[in-house]
Design a protein around this motif. Structure first.
Motif, PDB file in Angstrom:
ATOM      1  N   ALA A   1       0.829  -1.207   0.000  1.00 55.98           N
ATOM      2  CA  ALA A   1       0.000   0.000   0.000  1.00 55.98           C
ATOM      3  C   ALA A   1       0.870   1.267   0.000  1.00 55.98           C
ATOM      4  O   ALA A   1       0.555   2.234  -0.702  1.00 55.98           O
ATOM      5  CB  ALA A   1      -0.926  -0.003   1.210  1.00 55.98           C
ATOM      6  N   ALA A   2       1.955   1.261   0.737  1.00 51.41           N
ATOM      7  CA  ALA A   2       2.848   2.425   0.754  1.00 51.41           C
ATOM      8  C   ALA A   2       3.513   2.622  -0.605  1.00 51.41           C
ATOM      9  O   ALA A   2       3.666   3.763  -1.078  1.00 51.41           O
ATOM     10  CB  ALA A   2       3.905   2.252   1.843  1.00 51.41           C
ATOM     11  N   THR A   3       3.892   1.540  -1.250  1.00 44.72           N
ATOM     12  CA  THR A   3       4.476   1.632  -2.585  1.00 44.72           C
ATOM     13  C   THR A   3       3.444   2.184  -3.570  1.00 44.72           C
ATOM     14  O   THR A   3       3.779   2.983  -4.456  1.00 44.72           O
ATOM     15  CB  THR A   3       4.973   0.254  -3.049  1.00 44.72           C
ATOM     16  N   GLY A   4       2.202   1.792  -3.423  1.00 43.19           N
ATOM     17  CA  GLY A   4       1.130   2.330  -4.266  1.00 43.19           C
ATOM     18  C   GLY A   4       0.944   3.820  -4.050  1.00 43.19           C
ATOM     19  O   GLY A   4       0.698   4.565  -5.002  1.00 43.19           O
ATOM     20  N   ALA A   5       1.083   4.263  -2.805  1.00 43.21           N
ATOM     21  CA  ALA A   5       0.962   5.699  -2.520  1.00 43.21           C
ATOM     22  C   ALA A   5       2.089   6.483  -3.188  1.00 43.21           C
ATOM     23  O   ALA A   5       1.864   7.572  -3.733  1.00 43.21           O
ATOM     24  CB  ALA A   5       0.971   5.937  -1.008  1.00 43.21           C
ATOM     25  N   VAL A   6       3.287   5.945  -3.171  1.00 44.87           N
ATOM     26  CA  VAL A   6       4.416   6.603  -3.840  1.00 44.87           C
ATOM     27  C   VAL A   6       4.178   6.645  -5.345  1.00 44.87           C
ATOM     28  O   VAL A   6       4.442   7.665  -5.999  1.00 44.87           O
ATOM     29  CB  VAL A   6       5.748   5.891  -3.503  1.00 44.87           C
ATOM     30  N   ALA A   7       3.640   5.565  -5.907  1.00 41.45           N
ATOM     31  CA  ALA A   7       3.341   5.533  -7.344  1.00 41.45           C
ATOM     32  C   ALA A   7       2.302   6.597  -7.703  1.00 41.45           C
ATOM     33  O   ALA A   7       2.425   7.271  -8.734  1.00 41.45           O
ATOM     34  CB  ALA A   7       2.859   4.151  -7.752  1.00 41.45           C
ATOM     35  N   ILE A   8       1.299   6.765  -6.866  1.00 35.57           N
ATOM     36  CA  ILE A   8       0.292   7.794  -7.118  1.00 35.57           C
ATOM     37  C   ILE A   8       0.915   9.183  -7.063  1.00 35.57           C
ATOM     38  O   ILE A   8       0.631  10.038  -7.905  1.00 35.57           O
ATOM     39  CB  ILE A   8      -0.867   7.680  -6.108  1.00 35.57           C
ATOM     40  N   LEU A   9       1.771   9.423  -6.092  1.00 38.31           N
ATOM     41  CA  LEU A   9       2.414  10.737  -5.980  1.00 38.31           C
ATOM     42  C   LEU A   9       3.296  11.047  -7.185  1.00 38.31           C
ATOM     43  O   LEU A   9       3.261  12.166  -7.706  1.00 38.31           O
ATOM     44  CB  LEU A   9       3.237  10.822  -4.691  1.00 38.31           C
ATOM     45  N   THR A  10       4.077  10.075  -7.639  1.00 39.43           N
ATOM     46  CA  THR A  10       4.922  10.326  -8.805  1.00 39.43           C
ATOM     47  C   THR A  10       4.065  10.533 -10.048  1.00 39.43           C
ATOM     48  O   THR A  10       4.409  11.345 -10.909  1.00 39.43           O
ATOM     49  CB  THR A  10       5.933   9.191  -9.038  1.00 39.43           C
ATOM     50  N   GLY A  11       2.951   9.823 -10.147  1.00 42.59           N
ATOM     51  CA  GLY A  11       2.055  10.028 -11.271  1.00 42.59           C
ATOM     52  C   GLY A  11       1.376  11.387 -11.219  1.00 42.59           C
ATOM     53  O   GLY A  11       1.197  12.044 -12.250  1.00 42.59           O
ATOM     54  N   PHE A  12       1.000  11.821 -10.044  1.00 44.43           N
ATOM     55  CA  PHE A  12       0.327  13.109  -9.896  1.00 44.43           C
ATOM     56  C   PHE A  12       1.264  14.274 -10.207  1.00 44.43           C
ATOM     57  O   PHE A  12       0.895  15.201 -10.921  1.00 44.43           O
ATOM     58  CB  PHE A  12      -0.228  13.235  -8.471  1.00 44.43           C
TER      59      PHE A  12
END
Length: 68
Positions: free
Chosen positions: A40-51
């Protein structure tokens, strides 16, 4: 501090979508486990880099968007 975007639009969209999937799987597919929280934390980082359109690891590797 402003960073120059180094991710194309299609990759930003994919990172955001897959980040949401990773968070859902980490929290609902593996509830209460350390591995689930890490996913879940890795997914949050992926969302931030995408945003933001900026990936620090891509920048360290020298990746840049073409100016065309």
């Amino acid at each position: 501090m402003f960073y120059r975007k180094n991710l194309p639009g299609w990759e930003r969209a994919m990172r955001t979508i897959l980040g949401v999937v990773m968070i859902a799987y980490g929290l609902f597919g593996m509830p209460g486990t350390t591995v689930g929280y890490l996913i879940a934390a890795t997914g949050a980082v992926a969302i931030l880099t995408g945003f933001f359109g900026f990936c620090p690891m891509c920048a360290m590797a020298g990746r840049r968007l073409s100016s065309s």
